[in-house]
Design a protein around this motif. Structure first.
Motif, PDB file in Angstrom:
ATOM      1  N   PHE A 165       0.442  -1.114   0.191  1.00  0.00           N
ATOM      2  CA  PHE A 165       0.188   0.247  -0.057  1.00  0.00           C
ATOM      3  C   PHE A 165       1.192   1.317   0.422  1.00  0.00           C
TER       4      PHE A 165
ATOM      5  N   ALA B 106      -8.219  -1.256   1.773  1.00  0.00           N
ATOM      6  CA  ALA B 106      -6.979  -0.082   2.511  1.00  0.00           C
ATOM      7  C   ALA B 106      -7.578   0.472   2.715  1.00  0.00           C
TER       8      ALA B 106
ATOM      9  N   ALA C  13      -2.704   7.630   0.335  1.00  0.00           N
ATOM     10  CA  ALA C  13      -3.412   6.367   1.481  1.00  0.00           C
ATOM     11  C   ALA C  13      -2.616   6.134   2.944  1.00  0.00           C
TER      12      ALA C  13
ATOM     13  N   LEU D 230      -1.530   0.298  -4.680  1.00  0.00           N
ATOM     14  CA  LEU D 230      -2.117  -0.878  -4.317  1.00  0.00           C
ATOM     15  C   LEU D 230      -1.265  -1.613  -4.933  1.00  0.00           C
TER      16      LEU D 230
ATOM     17  N   ASN E 193      -8.106   5.068   3.444  1.00  0.00           N
ATOM     18  CA  ASN E 193      -7.484   5.815   2.765  1.00  0.00           C
ATOM     19  C   ASN E 193      -7.458   6.880   3.968  1.00  0.00           C
TER      20      ASN E 193
ATOM     21  N   GLN F 296      -5.859   3.335  -6.315  1.00  0.00           N
ATOM     22  CA  GLN F 296      -7.848   3.065  -5.009  1.00  0.00           C
ATOM     23  C   GLN F 296      -7.570   4.532  -4.831  1.00  0.00           C
TER      24      GLN F 296
ATOM     25  N   GLY G 226      -2.684  -0.665   4.708  1.00  0.00           N
ATOM     26  CA  GLY G 226      -3.513  -1.499   4.153  1.00  0.00           C
ATOM     27  C   GLY G 226      -3.996  -3.273   5.314  1.00  0.00           C
TER      28      GLY G 226
END
Lengths: 136, 404
Positions: B92, B132, B118, B98, B134, B114, B121
């Protein structure tokens, strides 16, 4: 400034040479500093310290603001984001932190002139990190 | 139509030539695609090279780098979870990337961007869902662990419409995940049993949770709080009781010191019936009894702790520190409750990872661009290798643990 009421030559002859050199040097430094401040352009630190500051900002400020300064737990510090923020306010944030948020005061780790230089560099687009000098 | 035509064989002299030729050709053919050496993944791991978007695949038995995998984006504050078979690493990145890396083939097998920003995860206990957490846009997203296809998104938006950054994500039993909302101060549990239709339960947490952990038995979730003196604790076996504060007022009303790096919490801080937790804004490690969650002590350390990690056997706690004291590591003996060793393994020690039985600890020295390997019994360096600005070190043994 010491010599303002007497002709320069006479002054140099009366004042001990070392003191004169110091006075001239200090005066020149002050004038340079004021000139820079008046111009609004922060004074760049020496090369080695600048490299260290860049590393600190990218890596350690980066732990909250992101290595690319695009933000994380702390907000993004990119030129676009900072563009309409007042310079003095940003310097104050670096120096004194922001109570109620995780932003800590950095005075002691950076000096106020260094904070000004950092903010100026952030607003222009921060230089890349070239790492710390090799350990002695 | 009759089969009177005799079959004509080649003269024996010709066979003498043809047969060896056939044998030689066949053996050459089978040798052409060289059979890969078989190996397991139980002693492998990943080192993040944070500034270069790169990971090194490492062999902990050989103390060696096996391969380097490029193209993973912004890996500042990257973290990794492993598939159940410990063959794949899910990385991550800070930039929302990802990436699924095959450790045996040393290549990226799937990658998605994604989110915008972030922080890490987790993976479900059955290994089928990767989630994940964020910062921007604040929330969690669930992906099919095979394909990284998006299954569901849970925006971290509370009743007043505020969207929060998500911290402290961990896996729970079933297909549940638990996490905290930094701005809203809530703890959420989302159940992905029906992956495209997740269900979320909400709990009060505390002011500005910065990270959290699940205890190794999966029973308790503890969120560290930046905005108040204390931690929020949720008993996952008694959810109807809601969360409670532990170590409330540990700062005794004194103004905390400036915090130059948020501490990290993971399940490794639990040892021998005690949890060892970083005091935020103080030069202390706090010790609580995991039976009644009362404070049993506090251990003065060199600076503000970032990672407070139990050696897997629970006999020692290793502590690293926030900038600018991040070149130091201290070792606490859990029997005497005192610091027994103060080490300087390198500049900018960002992370420590123990072998699963605790005999070695691997530490990343960001500012010296190296990974150093220490024998935990002698506290001496026994190996190491160069790595560019290394941060997280993740061993595949995490695949078998809750909360990792």
């Amino acid at each position: 400034m010491l010599c303002c009421t007497v002709p320069a030559l006479e002054c140099v002859m009366k004042v001990p040479p070392l003191l004169a050199h110091v006075a001239v040097f200090v005066g020149a430094a002050l004038i340079a500093a004021f000139a820079a401040a008046a111009e609004g352009k922060p004074v760049a630190p020496e090369a080695e310290r600048a490299r260290e500051l860049i590393h600190i900002v990218r890596q350690d400020c980066g732990s909250c603001h992101g290595l690319t300064l695009a933000g994380g737990l702390g907000p993004a510090l990119t030129p676009a984001v900072l563009a309409d923020r007042p310079f003095e306010g940003l310097v104050a944030t670096v120096v004194s932190g922001r109570p109620g948020t995780p932003m800590p005061p950095f005075l002691g780790i950076v000096s106020e002139p260094e904070a000004e230089w950092i903010v100026d560099q952030l607003m222009r687009g921060f230089p890349p990190d070239t790492g710390l000098p090799a350990a002695r | 139509m009759s089969s009177s035509t005799p079959v004509r064989l080649a003269p024996p002299a010709l066979w003498a030539l043809i047969l060896p030729a056939i044998v030689w050709l066949l053996s050459a053919c089978s040798a052409l695609p060289e059979a890969p050496a078989l190996r397991g993944t139980g002693d492998l791991g990943v080192v993040i090279e944070r500034a270069d978007g790169r990971v090194k695949i490492i062999d902990t038995s050989a103390h060696a780098v096996l391969a380097t995998v490029d193209g993973l984006g912004d890996l500042s504050h990257a973290s990794v979870v492993f598939s159940r078979d410990a063959r794949y690493a899910f990385v991550f990145g800070r930039d929302g990337g990802l990436t699924k890396v095959d450790l045996l083939q040393a290549k990226i097998v799937a990658r998605v961007i994604q989110a915008g920003n972030a922080i890490g995860g987790s993976i479900s206990h059955d290994g089928r869902i990767v989630v994940a957490q964020n910062y921007a846009p604040g929330g969690v997203k669930a992906f099919d662990a095979n394909t990284l296809e998006l299954l569901a998104e849970v925006p971290a938006i509370t009743a007043d419409g505020t969207r929060s950054k998500v911290v402290g994500l961990a896996d729970l039993s079933g297909k549940r995940f638990i996490y905290s909302l930094f701005e809203a101060g809530e703890i959420w549990i989302t159940d992905f049993s029906d992956p495209r239709n997740p269900q979320t339960e909400r709990f009060v947490g505390g002011k500005q949770p910065y990270d959290a952990l699940v205890t190794p038995d999966g029973r308790h979730y503890i969120a560290g709080l930046f905005g108040e003196d204390g931690l929020a604790m949720l008993d996952l076996w008694n959810l109807d009781q809601g969360s409670r504060k532990i170590l409330a007022g540990y700062g005794k009303g004194e103004a905390p010191l400036p915090v130059y790096k948020m501490p990290h919490l993971r399940g490794w801080s639990v040892a021998a019936g005690h949890a060892y937790l970083p005091a935020i804004g103080r030069h202390e490690v706090l010790v609580v009894d995991t039976d009644d969650w009362q404070e049993v002590g506090r251990i003065p350390v060199r600076s503000q702790p970032v990672f407070v990690m139990a050696r897997p056997d629970g006999r020692e706690i290793w502590v690293n520190f926030a900038f600018p004291e991040n070149g130091w590591v201290q070792v606490i003996d859990t029997v005497s409750g005192k610091v027994t060793h103060t080490l300087q393994p390198g500049r900018g020690i960002l992370h420590m990872e123990f072998l699963s039985k605790g005999q070695e600890v691997w530490m990343s020295s960001r500012d010296d661009n190296k990974v150093v390997i220490f024998d935990t019994a002698t506290k001496q360096q026994i190996g190491g290798f160069d790595a560019a600005s290394p941060s997280g070190i993740f061993f595949t043994t995490r695949a078998a643990r809750t909360g990792f």
